[in-house]
Design an enzyme around this catalytic site. Structure first.
Site, PDB file in Angstrom:
ATOM      1  CG  ASP A 152     -10.841  -4.680  11.115  1.00 22.99           C
ATOM      2  OD1 ASP A 152     -10.498  -4.697   9.953  1.00 22.99           O
ATOM      3  OD2 ASP A 152     -11.472  -4.023  12.065  1.00 22.99           O
ATOM      4  CG  HIS A 183     -14.034  -3.187   9.778  1.00 22.27           C
ATOM      5  ND1 HIS A 183     -13.215  -2.509  10.200  1.00 22.27           N
ATOM      6  CD2 HIS A 183     -14.849  -2.323   8.977  1.00 22.27           C
ATOM      7  CE1 HIS A 183     -13.224  -1.086   9.812  1.00 22.27           C
ATOM      8  NE2 HIS A 183     -14.226  -1.138   8.981  1.00 22.27           N
TER       9      HIS A 183
END
Ligand code: XLS
Ligand code: NI
Ligand code: NI
Length: 434
Positions: free
Chosen positions: A102, A99
């Protein structure tokens, strides 16, 4: 500089007692005409490996991450990339997924968040080149930040919708730059908590337009990979619109999006929807729409997305039977969207978890290949439908038969005697291989 006090994980075979060795997964070994690593296409999830501190709704994080100072600095984010690549290399994992958030923190300012993301992407690009590791898919996190509490692409508020669009645009740019093989939409907050405040039809229309804009942008930047939708019925929302494979297919068809998408099916999401993984895979494959798999499992005794590592050989056998049956992955793979238990907090547990999952899938692959090679299961299923291979049966399947013709058959044979389904015999047959 080494972050893990763990050796490179090699295949040592089923007799090995070494916890830091594969017992089943032998990447170069040929199974059913292809190397194991090419069948399985394992990926690691950046969020679980690097960002999951193993907290749960009742307790704080337990994971030991000595390389991480817990801060939002670029330096910390860049260091994680090195830790992650050491991890991938030691396990021989050739793919990963992320993501946007992240990789780099969400700052209070979108431009600043984008700048940090780009800096991390630059480093990922360099490390990919150096190691040959590839990006299986990227995605945007439209569920963590408080502005997404009432949805991203289905938020009732245009400014939130715009922010979500901007995030997807940046995540698509990042995925494209990293040569991503696909891009995933998981609508964690795209659903509702209560219908009393929700215009469901309008939210679904907005979601469809959002995805159409993403398709336009993908074409514009020349991103060639497929888009994946990842179904899930609930959690964190009470009802998530992308409920299961069948619901997603209907949505994509209704809004003219089918040709741009495939499905990314996750085990624990299928079971939350009241299906087996085998079921949702077959729904997707039947429609020619299985793109990729998030490999994990739930727990029968816990009713939420526990995201455990897959170790059940029946499960991995079913998954690999489905994958082999469709002729293997093209752009997709097996992404370990799985986390360690909160009790398994040491860095080496990341290795035990992935070794266990990879070995379980290697066994599932070998068993599935053997079942196909043996042929009795497929033969049984084929025979079960053999009456449709008759002249009339074929005409039914082609849409050429009429009720009158069928009535004629029914009158000739008014009380059909049907053969046994032989479930127990077939379960025994599967056990011959497991
Ligand atoms: C959460 C989902 C998520 C997606 C990517 O339940 O599995 O991790 O795979 O956003
Ligand atoms: Ni997932
Ligand atoms: Ni999940």
């Amino acid at each position: 500089m080494s972050y893990f006090n763990v050796p490179k994980i090699e295949f040592e075979g089923p007799e090995s007692k070494n916890p830091f060795a594969f017992k089943q997964y032998n990447p170069e070994e040929e199974v059913a005409g292809k190397k194991m690593k090419h069948h399985l296409r394992f990926a690691a999830a950046y969020w679980h490996c690097m960002r999951n501190d193993l907290s749960d709704p009742f307790g704080q994080g337990t994971a030991l991450m000595p390389w991480d100072d817990g801060g939002d600095s670029l330096e910390n984010a860049l260091r994680r990339v090195d830790v992650f690549f050491e991890f991938l290399e030691k396990l021989g994992l050739e793919y990963y997924c992320f993501h946007d958030r992240d990789l780099a923190p969400e700052m209070n300012d979108l431009a600043e968040s984008n700048r940090l993301l780009e800096a991390v992407v630059e480093k990922l690009e360099a490390r990919q080149k150096e190691t040959g590791v590839k990006l299986l898919w990227g995605t945007a996190c439209l569920f963590k930040d408080r502005k997404y509490a009432q949805g991203g692409a289905t938020s009732p508020y245009l400014d939130v919708y715009a922010y979500a669009a901007a995030q997807v645009k940046a995540a698509l740019d990042a995925t494209n730059r990293l040569g991503g093989l696909g891009y995933t939409f998981w609508g964690g907050r795209e659903g509702y908590a209560t219908l009393w405040n929700t215009d469901m039809k309008r939210e679904l229309d907005h979601l469809a337009q959002f995805l159409h804009m993403a398709v336009d942008y993908k074409k514009k930047i020349g991103f060639e990979g497929p888009f994946y939708i990842e179904p899930k019925p609930r959690e964190p929302t009470t009802h998530q619109y992308d409920t299961d494979a069948a619901t997603c297919l209907n949505f994509l068809r209704e809004y003219g999006l089918l040709e741009h998408f495939r499905l990314n099916i996750e085990t624990n999401h299928a079971t939350l929807a009241g299906h087996s993984m085998f079921h949702d895979l077959q729904v997707a494959i039947g429609a020619g729409m299985l793109g990729s798999i998030d490999a994990n499992r739930g727990d029968e005794l816990i009713g939420w997305d526990t995201d455990q590592f897959p170790t059940d050989i029946y499960l991995t056998t079913e998954v690999m039977l489905a994958v082999l049956g469709m002729g293997g992955f093209t752009t997709g793979g097996l992404n370990f969207d799985a986390k360690r238990r909160r009790e398994s907090h040491e860095p080496e547990d990341l290795f035990h978890a992935h070794i266990g999952g990879m070995d379980a899938f290697a066994r599932g692959l070998k068993i599935a290949a053997a079942i196909r090679e043996d042929g009795r299961l497929a033969e049984f299923v084929q025979q079960r439908y053999a009456s449709f291979d008759s002249d009339l049966g074929r005409r039914v399947e082609k849409g050429e038969a009429t009720l009158e013709e069928l009535q004629r058959l029914a009158l000739e044979n008014p009380e059909p005697m049907i053969p046994s389904g032989r479930q127990e015999m077939l379960e025994g047959l599967i056990n011959e291989f497991i």
